[in-house]
Scaffold this motif. Structure first.
Motif, PDB file in Angstrom:
ATOM      1  N   ALA A   9      73.641  92.489  45.224  1.00 54.97           N
ATOM      2  CA  ALA A   9      72.544  92.821  46.135  1.00 54.97           C
ATOM      3  C   ALA A   9      71.240  93.114  45.400  1.00 54.97           C
ATOM      4  N   ARG A  10      71.302  93.872  44.316  1.00 51.48           N
ATOM      5  CA  ARG A  10      70.086  94.244  43.579  1.00 51.48           C
ATOM      6  C   ARG A  10      70.236  93.830  42.115  1.00 51.48           C
ATOM      7  N   PRO A  11      69.919  92.590  41.788  1.00 50.00           N
ATOM      8  CA  PRO A  11      70.168  92.108  40.426  1.00 50.00           C
ATOM      9  C   PRO A  11      69.312  92.778  39.346  1.00 50.00           C
ATOM     10  N   ALA A  12      68.206  93.386  39.721  1.00 51.54           N
ATOM     11  CA  ALA A  12      67.360  94.041  38.720  1.00 51.54           C
ATOM     12  C   ALA A  12      67.896  95.416  38.325  1.00 51.54           C
ATOM     13  N   LEU A  20      78.972  94.195  38.483  1.00 48.59           N
ATOM     14  CA  LEU A  20      79.352  92.781  38.464  1.00 48.59           C
ATOM     15  C   LEU A  20      80.337  92.505  37.328  1.00 48.59           C
ATOM     16  N   ALA A  21      80.047  93.041  36.164  1.00 52.84           N
ATOM     17  CA  ALA A  21      80.948  92.853  35.017  1.00 52.84           C
ATOM     18  C   ALA A  21      82.326  93.452  35.308  1.00 52.84           C
ATOM     19  N   VAL A  42      76.356  85.166  43.493  1.00 54.62           N
ATOM     20  CA  VAL A  42      75.245  84.855  44.393  1.00 54.62           C
ATOM     21  C   VAL A  42      74.338  86.071  44.520  1.00 54.62           C
ATOM     22  N   SER A  43      73.041  85.813  44.475  1.00 53.79           N
ATOM     23  CA  SER A  43      72.056  86.880  44.571  1.00 53.79           C
ATOM     24  C   SER A  43      70.797  86.315  45.212  1.00 53.79           C
ATOM     25  N   ALA A  44      69.993  87.208  45.767  1.00 57.66           N
ATOM     26  CA  ALA A  44      68.740  86.779  46.389  1.00 57.66           C
ATOM     27  C   ALA A  44      67.783  86.187  45.364  1.00 57.66           C
ATOM     28  N   ARG A  45      67.824  86.694  44.146  1.00 60.69           N
ATOM     29  CA  ARG A  45      66.986  86.143  43.094  1.00 60.69           C
ATOM     30  C   ARG A  45      67.713  86.227  41.766  1.00 60.69           C
ATOM     31  N   ALA A  49      69.786  88.810  33.136  1.00 63.71           N
ATOM     32  CA  ALA A  49      71.103  89.445  32.990  1.00 63.71           C
ATOM     33  C   ALA A  49      72.172  88.686  33.785  1.00 63.71           C
ATOM     34  N   LEU A  50      71.841  88.267  34.999  1.00 67.14           N
ATOM     35  CA  LEU A  50      72.800  87.494  35.793  1.00 67.14           C
ATOM     36  C   LEU A  50      73.109  86.162  35.137  1.00 67.14           C
TER      37      LEU A  50
END
Length: 172
Positions: A9-12, A20-21, A42-45, A49-50
């Motif tokens: 949800a919040r990749p930053a 995630l890890a 899957v992420s919004a942006r 790191a992703l």
């Protein structure tokens, strides 16, 4: 075999990357057992790191589109069944056997099963109970779904009653 879809949800957020890890690490047992064949993050942006985690784990990274994260990820999945997870979800002991048995014995008209999520908030638990009675319109984290049903449209048509599974998820 199944594909794992993992929504971030919040990749930053550095904690989201750690969750995630943790989720990817928990899926290793499923890979070793021959149940989980691939993973789609899957992420919004996207963020560096992703991309690094996806590259290191062999997962595919996609951006969610207007139809939602599960549909965008399902387009990249390679197997008929997909397990929808949020970053930080950890399958509990016995999940491999439960999911494998369900996938192997599900009739063609069954498209949705739901893992127990005891950590979910009261609103999510109430919504899950209502969906057991009235049927679900859309998948949620913890659902095992036929990939074709995700790709077919913007929701399940008609509403699908999720089959309860004996396996569950924990949350980090």
């Amino acid at each position: 075999m199944i594909s794992a879809l993992i929504h971030v949800a919040r990749p930053a957020d550095p904690e989201a990357i750690e969750r995630l890890a943790d989720t990817l690490s928990a899926l290793v047992a499923g890979v070793a057992a021959g149940l989980v064949a691939d993973a789609v993050i899957v992420s919004a942006r996207a963020c560096d790191a992703l991309e690094t985690i996806a590259d290191a784990s062999g997962a595919t990274l996609v951006q969610s589109g207007p139809a939602g994260p599960w549909r965008a990820a399902a387009q990249m999945a390679r197997h008929d069944w997909v397990l929808c997870l949020e970053a930080g979800d950890l399958p509990r002991e016995g999940w491999i056997r439960s999911v494998d048995r369900f996938v192997g014995t599900a009739r063609p008209e069954v498209i949705l099963a739901r893992l127990r999520r005891p950590h979910a908030g009261i609103g999510d638990r109430l919504a899950a109970r209502i969906e057991r009675l009235l049927g679900a319109r859309n998948p949620r984290a913890g659902d095992l779904v036929r990939r074709d049903s995700l790709l077919a449209g913007s929701g399940f048509s008609p509403r699908q009653r999720p089959r309860a599974m004996s396996a569950g998820l924990e949350r980090t």
